[in-house]
Design a protein around this motif. Structure first.
Motif, short mmCIF file in Angstrom:
data_model
loop_
_atom_site.label_atom_id
_atom_site.label_comp_id
_atom_site.label_asym_id
_atom_site.label_seq_id
_atom_site.Cartn_x
_atom_site.Cartn_y
_atom_site.Cartn_z
N MET A 111 24.67 5.89 -28.90
CA MET A 111 24.67 4.51 -28.42
C MET A 111 24.71 3.52 -29.57
N GLY A 112 24.11 3.88 -30.69
CA GLY A 112 24.07 2.99 -31.83
C GLY A 112 25.43 2.69 -32.44
N LEU A 122 28.77 3.77 -21.17
CA LEU A 122 27.91 4.89 -21.57
C LEU A 122 26.47 4.63 -21.14
N ALA A 123 26.03 3.38 -21.23
CA ALA A 123 24.68 3.02 -20.81
C ALA A 123 24.49 3.29 -19.32
N LYS A 150 15.12 1.13 -22.36
CA LYS A 150 15.02 -0.28 -22.77
C LYS A 150 16.18 -0.67 -23.67
N ASP A 151 16.55 0.22 -24.58
CA ASP A 151 17.65 -0.06 -25.50
C ASP A 151 18.99 -0.13 -24.78
N LEU A 152 19.14 0.64 -23.70
CA LEU A 152 20.40 0.65 -22.97
C LEU A 152 20.74 -0.73 -22.41
N MET A 153 19.73 -1.43 -21.95
CA MET A 153 19.97 -2.73 -21.32
C MET A 153 20.54 -3.75 -22.29
N LYS A 154 20.31 -3.55 -23.58
CA LYS A 154 20.82 -4.49 -24.59
C LYS A 154 22.32 -4.37 -24.78
N LYS A 162 26.15 -6.02 -12.88
CA LYS A 162 25.74 -5.83 -11.49
C LYS A 162 25.42 -4.37 -11.21
N LYS A 163 26.23 -3.46 -11.73
CA LYS A 163 25.98 -2.02 -11.53
C LYS A 163 24.71 -1.59 -12.24
N MET A 164 24.48 -2.13 -13.42
CA MET A 164 23.29 -1.76 -14.18
C MET A 164 22.03 -2.27 -13.49
#
Length: 319
Positions: A111-112, A122-123, A150-154, A162-164
């Motif tokens: 992700m980084g 990917l998130a 938590k990091d994914l939301m960034k 909307k999907k997230m």
């Protein structure tokens, strides 16, 4: 590269099939060809043909993940790793804590190096896979999976926000209950991630309660904010009645008691199911839990027809 050419030869592949699996030659070829800059499509094709992660031994799976973690540290190879994620997540179902930790590190590293919509997609994929790990037996796995969420939301861009949001809403209750985890690091990670979720969703009240550590009010806040999800919240909380930690069982009972009161006028059947789920906890080895379960059942049963409740209780009482 010589190994790669052998693997791409249909006839030679038949000869080397067993030997390459036993000696991990396929894995070595994959790692080498990736490092040398083979295109993503070729990388995926080679991987798909050999199925490195389909029903592997834990030793093989651990070795594969170790190699992929090394590759995930470099941008040019990290961006190719998402083609492997479906099989990695499938293999995690029966994996031990060490393998799960390696997979989480791999996800974090990958992700980084992702950006824009690529990172957002990917998130979305990882968000689905992380939730079961919130309740893993290993506190380290719980903490890292919660922190990674938590990091994914960034990384989410507007086109898929909307999907997230739907995935974020599904983790609210597990995070709230995990704030009662006996492992302080897990409890803190849960609180921090719940706060991030509240800010992502724009729920100011929930954000304030999480920020000020008013844990006792968060359950009521969740129920008031979206009453259409009360039934879903109850279903999510039921497995926590069997959690090995008394603090989690206690928190689940308290939340279920709150939620059940909002179901009284909607569905007597659901109320019966809730009470029957609580009945075994009246014999819980932890006195505080057994007492709370008894009190909750007592408070929820007055509106039920006595004869039907007694019959249902006898039928569902554990032997």
């Amino acid at each position: 590269m010589e190994l790669l050419s052998v693997l791409e030869d249909q006839e030679l592949r038949k000869v080397f099939r067993c030997a390459t699996e036993d000696a991990c030659i396929c894995l070595l070829a994959l790692l080498v060809c990736t490092y040398k800059g083979v295109e993503t499509e070729k990388f995926a094709a080679l991987y798909k043909d050999r199925r490195y992660l389909r029903h592997p031994t834990l030793v093989m799976l651990s070795l594969v993940l170790s190699g992929l973690i090394t590759l995930s540290k470099m941008p040019e190879t990290a961006r190719k790793i998402p083609v492997l994620l479906p099989d990695i997540t499938e293999a995690l179902q029966d994996a031990n804590a060490d393998v799960k930790m390696k997979a989480l590190v791999l996800f974090r590293n990958t992700m980084g190096h992702m950006k824009g919509e690529e990172a957002g997609l990917l998130a979305l994929q990882l968000a689905e896979e992380l939730l079961p790990l919130f309740d893993d037996e290993s506190s380290q796995v719980r903490e890292l999976s919660i922190s990674l969420f938590k990091d994914l939301m960034k990384t989410v861009v507007r086109s898929i926000k909307k999907k997230m949001k739907k995935r974020v809403q599904r983790v609210l209750l597990p995070l709230f209950l995990r704030m009662n985890d006996q492992a302080e690091s897990v409890a803190k990670a849960s609180r921090d991630t719940l706060l991030a979720c509240a800010e992502f969703l724009g729920w100011r009240k929930l954000s304030y309660l999480a920020k000020t550590y008013q844990t006792h009010l968060i359950g009521e806040c969740l129920l008031r904010h979206d009453r259409s999800r009360v039934g879903e919240y109850v279903c999510q909380s039921l497995p926590y009645l069997k959690d090995s930690q008394a603090t989690l069982r206690d928190a689940a009972i308290r939340f279920i008691g709150l939620a059940a009161r909002k179901l009284r006028k909607r569905s007597l059947e659901k109320l019966w199911d809730i009470c029957n789920a609580l009945l075994p906890l009246q014999k819980d080895p932890e006195p505080s839990v057994s007492s709370l379960a008894t009190q909750t059942v007592f408070l929820l049963t007055p509106e039920m027809p006595p004869s039907r409740w007694r019959l249902r209780s006898l039928c569902c009482w554990p032997c």
